[in-house]
Write an enzyme that holds these catalytic residues in place. Structure first.
Site, PDB file in Angstrom:
ATOM      1  N   GLY A   1       8.932  -0.667 -11.572  1.00  0.00           N
ATOM      2  CA  GLY A   1       8.741  -0.224 -12.955  1.00  0.00           C
ATOM      3  C   GLY A   1      10.021   0.306 -13.569  1.00  0.00           C
TER       4      GLY A   1
ATOM      5  N   GLU B   1      18.882   6.540  -8.530  1.00  0.00           N
ATOM      6  CA  GLU B   1      18.076   6.207  -7.335  1.00  0.00           C
ATOM      7  C   GLU B   1      18.830   6.741  -6.124  1.00  0.00           C
ATOM      8  OE1 GLU B   1      14.902   4.434  -6.435  1.00  0.00           O
ATOM      9  OE2 GLU B   1      15.705   5.549  -4.728  1.00  0.00           O
TER      10      GLU B   1
ATOM     11  N   THR C   1       9.234   0.990  -3.341  1.00  0.00           N
ATOM     12  CA  THR C   1       8.273   0.694  -2.274  1.00  0.00           C
ATOM     13  C   THR C   1       8.061  -0.805  -2.126  1.00  0.00           C
ATOM     14  OG1 THR C   1       7.126   2.765  -2.738  1.00  0.00           O
ATOM     15  CG2 THR C   1       5.910   1.120  -1.490  1.00  0.00           C
ATOM     16  N   CYS C   2       7.825  -1.490  -3.226  1.00  0.00           N
ATOM     17  CA  CYS C   2       7.445  -2.906  -3.164  1.00  0.00           C
ATOM     18  C   CYS C   2       8.473  -3.733  -2.404  1.00  0.00           C
ATOM     19  CB  CYS C   2       7.261  -3.451  -4.584  1.00  0.00           C
ATOM     20  SG  CYS C   2       6.804  -5.182  -4.618  1.00  0.00           S
TER      21      CYS C   2
ATOM     22  N   CYS D   1       5.004  -4.573  -0.760  1.00  0.00           N
ATOM     23  CA  CYS D   1       4.587  -5.957  -1.015  1.00  0.00           C
ATOM     24  C   CYS D   1       5.427  -7.023  -0.318  1.00  0.00           C
ATOM     25  CB  CYS D   1       4.653  -6.272  -2.513  1.00  0.00           C
ATOM     26  SG  CYS D   1       4.465  -4.899  -3.619  1.00  0.00           S
TER      27      CYS D   1
ATOM     28  N   LYS E   1       5.672  -6.815   3.607  1.00  0.00           N
ATOM     29  CA  LYS E   1       4.288  -6.996   4.065  1.00  0.00           C
ATOM     30  C   LYS E   1       3.880  -8.475   3.991  1.00  0.00           C
ATOM     31  CE  LYS E   1       1.358  -7.373   1.272  1.00  0.00           C
ATOM     32  NZ  LYS E   1       0.711  -6.354   0.483  1.00  0.00           N
TER      33      LYS E   1
ATOM     34  N   TYR F   1      18.762  -6.698  -7.184  1.00  0.00           N
ATOM     35  CA  TYR F   1      18.337  -5.655  -8.130  1.00  0.00           C
ATOM     36  C   TYR F   1      19.554  -4.957  -8.738  1.00  0.00           C
ATOM     37  CZ  TYR F   1      13.243  -5.558  -7.756  1.00  0.00           C
ATOM     38  OH  TYR F   1      11.913  -5.863  -7.865  1.00  0.00           O
TER      39      TYR F   1
ATOM     40  N   ALA G   1      17.851  12.836  -8.568  1.00  0.00           N
ATOM     41  CA  ALA G   1      17.888  13.343  -9.950  1.00  0.00           C
ATOM     42  C   ALA G   1      16.847  14.437 -10.144  1.00  0.00           C
ATOM     43  CB  ALA G   1      17.617  12.197 -10.915  1.00  0.00           C
TER      44      ALA G   1
ATOM     45  N   GLY H   1      -9.542   2.393   5.349  1.00  0.00           N
ATOM     46  CA  GLY H   1     -10.252   1.147   5.056  1.00  0.00           C
ATOM     47  C   GLY H   1      -9.820   0.547   3.737  1.00  0.00           C
TER      48      GLY H   1
ATOM     49  N   TYR I   1      -6.502  -1.059   1.085  1.00  0.00           N
ATOM     50  CA  TYR I   1      -5.584  -2.201   1.089  1.00  0.00           C
ATOM     51  C   TYR I   1      -4.651  -2.162   2.305  1.00  0.00           C
ATOM     52  CZ  TYR I   1      -5.923  -3.461  -3.983  1.00  0.00           C
ATOM     53  OH  TYR I   1      -6.300  -3.882  -5.226  1.00  0.00           O
TER      54      TYR I   1
ATOM     55  N   GLU J   1      -4.736  -4.677   5.482  1.00  0.00           N
ATOM     56  CA  GLU J   1      -3.663  -5.672   5.574  1.00  0.00           C
ATOM     57  C   GLU J   1      -2.913  -5.535   6.902  1.00  0.00           C
ATOM     58  OE1 GLU J   1      -1.302  -5.233   2.006  1.00  0.00           O
ATOM     59  OE2 GLU J   1      -2.631  -6.558   0.876  1.00  0.00           O
TER      60      GLU J   1
ATOM     61  N   ARG K   1     -13.884   5.710   7.764  1.00  0.00           N
ATOM     62  CA  ARG K   1     -14.939   6.729   7.678  1.00  0.00           C
ATOM     63  C   ARG K   1     -16.213   6.227   6.992  1.00  0.00           C
ATOM     64  NH1 ARG K   1     -11.978  10.881   3.416  1.00  0.00           N
ATOM     65  NH2 ARG K   1     -11.897   9.475   1.641  1.00  0.00           N
TER      66      ARG K   1
ATOM     67  N   HIS L   1     -10.208 -32.160  -6.531  1.00  0.00           N
ATOM     68  CA  HIS L   1     -10.900 -32.485  -5.297  1.00  0.00           C
ATOM     69  C   HIS L   1      -9.964 -33.131  -4.296  1.00  0.00           C
ATOM     70  CE1 HIS L   1     -14.470 -33.207  -2.942  1.00  0.00           C
ATOM     71  NE2 HIS L   1     -14.112 -34.453  -2.773  1.00  0.00           N
TER      72      HIS L   1
ATOM     73  N   GLU M   1     -12.033 -25.568  -6.262  1.00  0.00           N
ATOM     74  CA  GLU M   1     -12.931 -26.307  -7.169  1.00  0.00           C
ATOM     75  C   GLU M   1     -14.341 -25.720  -7.155  1.00  0.00           C
ATOM     76  OE1 GLU M   1     -14.004 -30.407  -6.164  1.00  0.00           O
ATOM     77  OE2 GLU M   1     -13.471 -30.021  -4.073  1.00  0.00           O
TER      78      GLU M   1
HETATM   79  P1  NDP Z   1      -6.400   3.184  -0.641  1.00  0.00           P
HETATM   80  O1  NDP Z   1      -6.750   4.257  -1.575  1.00  0.00           O
HETATM   81  O2  NDP Z   1      -6.621   1.768  -1.018  1.00  0.00           O
HETATM   82  O3  NDP Z   1      -7.175   3.416   0.736  1.00  0.00           O
HETATM   83  C1  NDP Z   1      -7.148   4.637   1.407  1.00  0.00           C
HETATM   84  C2  NDP Z   1      -8.151   4.556   2.532  1.00  0.00           C
HETATM   85  O4  NDP Z   1      -8.057   5.702   3.341  1.00  0.00           O
HETATM   86  C3  NDP Z   1      -9.579   4.483   2.013  1.00  0.00           C
HETATM   87  O5  NDP Z   1     -10.290   3.624   2.842  1.00  0.00           O
HETATM   88  C4  NDP Z   1     -10.055   5.922   2.160  1.00  0.00           C
HETATM   89  O6  NDP Z   1     -11.429   6.022   2.384  1.00  0.00           O
HETATM   90  C5  NDP Z   1      -9.324   6.337   3.400  1.00  0.00           C
HETATM   91  N1  NDP Z   1      -9.097   7.779   3.480  1.00  0.00           N
HETATM   92  C6  NDP Z   1      -8.628   8.596   2.510  1.00  0.00           C
HETATM   93  N2  NDP Z   1      -8.516   9.854   2.969  1.00  0.00           N
HETATM   94  C7  NDP Z   1      -8.933   9.833   4.254  1.00  0.00           C
HETATM   95  C8  NDP Z   1      -9.067  10.827   5.257  1.00  0.00           C
HETATM   96  N3  NDP Z   1      -8.745  12.084   5.018  1.00  0.00           N
HETATM   97  N4  NDP Z   1      -9.529  10.448   6.456  1.00  0.00           N
HETATM   98  C9  NDP Z   1      -9.863   9.162   6.722  1.00  0.00           C
HETATM   99  N5  NDP Z   1      -9.751   8.178   5.813  1.00  0.00           N
HETATM  100  C10 NDP Z   1      -9.293   8.509   4.587  1.00  0.00           C
HETATM  101  O7  NDP Z   1      -4.893   3.467  -0.255  1.00  0.00           O
HETATM  102  P2  NDP Z   1      -3.829   2.647   0.545  1.00  0.00           P
HETATM  103  O8  NDP Z   1      -2.999   3.679   1.203  1.00  0.00           O
HETATM  104  O9  NDP Z   1      -4.439   1.578   1.388  1.00  0.00           O
HETATM  105  O10 NDP Z   1      -3.021   1.937  -0.605  1.00  0.00           O
HETATM  106  C11 NDP Z   1      -2.550   2.633  -1.749  1.00  0.00           C
HETATM  107  C12 NDP Z   1      -2.545   1.739  -2.937  1.00  0.00           C
HETATM  108  O11 NDP Z   1      -1.475   0.835  -2.846  1.00  0.00           O
HETATM  109  C13 NDP Z   1      -3.786   0.870  -3.080  1.00  0.00           C
HETATM  110  O12 NDP Z   1      -4.836   1.529  -3.710  1.00  0.00           O
HETATM  111  C14 NDP Z   1      -3.265  -0.276  -3.892  1.00  0.00           C
HETATM  112  O13 NDP Z   1      -3.383   0.029  -5.247  1.00  0.00           O
HETATM  113  C15 NDP Z   1      -1.814  -0.363  -3.484  1.00  0.00           C
HETATM  114  N6  NDP Z   1      -1.593  -1.497  -2.582  1.00  0.00           N
HETATM  115  C16 NDP Z   1      -1.769  -2.755  -3.072  1.00  0.00           C
HETATM  116  C17 NDP Z   1      -1.597  -3.842  -2.251  1.00  0.00           C
HETATM  117  C18 NDP Z   1      -1.804  -5.209  -2.789  1.00  0.00           C
HETATM  118  O14 NDP Z   1      -1.799  -5.385  -3.998  1.00  0.00           O
HETATM  119  N7  NDP Z   1      -2.022  -6.211  -1.944  1.00  0.00           N
HETATM  120  C19 NDP Z   1      -1.209  -3.702  -0.860  1.00  0.00           C
HETATM  121  C20 NDP Z   1      -1.058  -2.339  -0.456  1.00  0.00           C
HETATM  122  C21 NDP Z   1      -1.238  -1.296  -1.307  1.00  0.00           C
HETATM  123  P3  NDP Z   1     -12.490   5.982   1.183  1.00  0.00           P
HETATM  124  O15 NDP Z   1     -12.787   4.553   0.938  1.00  0.00           O
HETATM  125  O16 NDP Z   1     -13.641   6.743   1.760  1.00  0.00           O
HETATM  126  O17 NDP Z   1     -11.871   6.671   0.034  1.00  0.00           O
END
Ligand code: NDP
Length: 455
Positions: free
Chosen positions: A16, A35, A42-43, A48, A51, A99, A115, A175, A177, A181, A198, A439, A444
């Site tokens: 950004g 910077e 991060t990306c 991204c 990864k 960049y 900064a 659980g 992204y 991944e 959880r 096809h 499709e």
């Molecule tokens: P997310 O918010 O997607 O996921 C965090 C996970 O951790 C959730 O499953 C959450 O559970 C769990 N969690 C949170 N706190 C605790 C805790 N105290 N104990 C146990 N589990 C916990 O964050 P990420 O870190 O995976 O990614 C951050 C962001 O980065 C994403 O939201 C996304 O926007 C971006 N991203 C995008 C990608 C892409 O475009 N392909 C790839 C990677 C990142 P619960 O579901 O219960 O909240």
């Protein structure tokens, strides 16, 4: 009239910040960007790009096996982790250089260092002071680890790209992204992966069919999913890390990755000195124009913790640039909509999605018709893989508009990107139906779904 060193001072060289700096300079503004780390944020450095490179690497494991069904015979090649790390590091260094070059070419002054805001028009970097008419905060976010006993033994996604040695046994906590991944990637590269989450389904916020389907597919690839489970403590032993789960079970692994969310990088940059307001989650609060509570200071991207996606941050940057320095010649000022933002999760198989989940669509639109297909792709008739593909459409009954499109399957992100354009344009199911398919492709299926799922 007050004069400033710069028209715009950008703090943070991620996707950004770099976009905003470069485009502002191209519109004739005098721009500086500070910077302290490698350019690209991060990306580029720990998100991204590396990864996705590792995800490609992980897919080869399956591809070599699947090739037998297509007549390719011979030994499966051996995976060399150090070689992948070296190749990735070289590519990321190249991108860092690009960049810098892009900023230089645009005439942006790059200032290396940390900064800090001194007042609403002044920034200090390593004892040097700079003034600017506008300041843009684009400092991104950082992974956060909850206060679990033994948290000093865990790593975050930042560390996963350079682990030494390769983790034979990996526990992934979370659980979302990042957790899903990395579970897929390291499983594909050869780790024995356990993912502990959880809740009883992965990927909160995604469509429930997608959530159930991806869990089944990830399990088939060999990931041990422990849903509804939480870590109680982590202890270091002679042979690895002993992880105790609440409820009494335990397992031993080499590496524990916590991917439990990210927080805004809003500390240590003088926001409190200047009075920039934060929201309850500690992210910088902005209005629709990305202006903070201090009128000369703007913020965008992960530090504002709206949608933490690179293309969203770059989209926000264009809105800020148009607003501060005017749109490009002959163009209207851009605006940003957070509706129908497509996204992909690079699990194996991938998830691609745009628009509403079924639950959200029913809440927002009332009556919704659901179309769903779950099938084995043509490729897997010979590959020997048991992988299945899920495709789902949600149609608002009142308007016939397609308001949700979801896919779990190969290259889902590539497929969904194109459909996202149609959905932004307001495509109805009738438009989908009148579109000729290509096809034989997996994609499709989205234009040949005729029979709705019965309520
Ligand atoms: P997310 O918010 O997607 O996921 C965090 C996970 O951790 C959730 O499953 C959450 O559970 C769990 N969690 C949170 N706190 C605790 C805790 N105290 N104990 C146990 N589990 C916990 O964050 P990420 O870190 O995976 O990614 C951050 C962001 O980065 C994403 O939201 C996304 O926007 C971006 N991203 C995008 C990608 C892409 O475009 N392909 C790839 C990677 C990142 P619960 O579901 O219960 O909240």
């Amino acid at each position: 009239m007050q004069t400033f060193d710069f028209d715009l001072f950008v703090i943070g060289g991620g996707s950004g910040g770099v976009r905003a700096a470069r485009m502002s300079a191209q519109r004739g503004a005098r721009v500086a960007l500070a910077e302290f780390a490698a350019m690209g944020g991060t990306c580029v450095n720990v998100g991204c790009i590396p990864k996705k490179l590792y995800s490609y690497a992980a897919h080869y494991g399956d591809s070599f096996e699947e090739s037998h069904g297509f007549g390719w015979v011979g030994e499966k090649p051996v995976f060399d982790w150090d070689l992948l790390k070296a190749n990735r590091a070289r590519e990321i260094a190249r991108l860092n250089g690009i960049y810098v070059q892009l900023l230089d070419t645009a005439g942006v002054k790059i200032i290396k260092g940390w900064a800090r805001l001194l007042d609403e028009h002044t920034v200090e970097v390593d004892d040097k002071k700079f003034t600017a008419k506008y300041i843009l905060i684009s400092t991104g976010g950082t992974a956060t680890v909850p206060a679990v006993p033994g948290r000093e033994h865990v790593v975050t996604s930042d560390h996963m790209f350079d682990l030494k040695p390769f983790p034979k046994r990996l526990l992934v906590v979370g659980g979302g992204y990042i957790a899903s991944e990395f579970a897929s990637i390291f499983n594909g590269l050869g780790s024995e992966v356990t993912q502990v989450h959880r809740r009883d389904m992965l990927l909160t916020g995604f469509d429930d069919d997608v959530r159930r389907f991806i869990a089944a597919e990830m399990s088939k690839t060999g990931i041990k999913l422990q849903l509804g489970a939480e870590v109680a403590a982590i202890k270091k032993t002679d042979s690895g890390l002993q992880v105790e789960l609440k409820g009494g079970t335990s397992l031993e692994v080499d590496t524990v990755l916590y991917a439990t969310g990210r927080v805004a990088n809003a500390n240590g940059i003088g926001l409190e000195t200047v009075g920039v307001a934060l929201n309850a989650a500690g992210a910088v609060q902005v209005n629709d124009q990305y202006q903070t509570s201090v009128p000369s200071i703007y913020a965008l991207g992960d530090v504002t913790a709206r949608l933490q996606l690179t293309p969203v941050a770059t989209g926000e940057a264009m809105v800020v640039v148009d607003q501060l320095f005017g749109p490009a010649a002959g163009k209207k000022p851009r605006n940003m909509s957070y509706e129908f933002v497509p996204t992909a999760v690079f699990t194996h198989p991938n998830i691609g999605t745009v628009g509403y989940s079924e639950a959200d669509a029913r809440k927002k639109f009332g009556k919704v018709t659901v179309f769903r297909a779950d099938f084995k792709a043509l490729k897997h008739t010979l590959s020997g893989s048991t992988e299945r593909t899920l495709m789902k459409l949600l149609v608002e009954d009142a308007t016939d508009r397609v308001v949700g499109l979801h896919m779990v399957g190969p290259d889902a992100g590539e497929v969904v990107q194109g459909f996202a354009v149609a959905m932004k344009a307001g495509a109805t199911k009738a438009v989908f139906d009148s579109t000729i398919g290509i096809h034989p492709t997996v994609a499709e299926e989205f234009v040949t779904m005729r029979d709705p799922v019965k309520d």
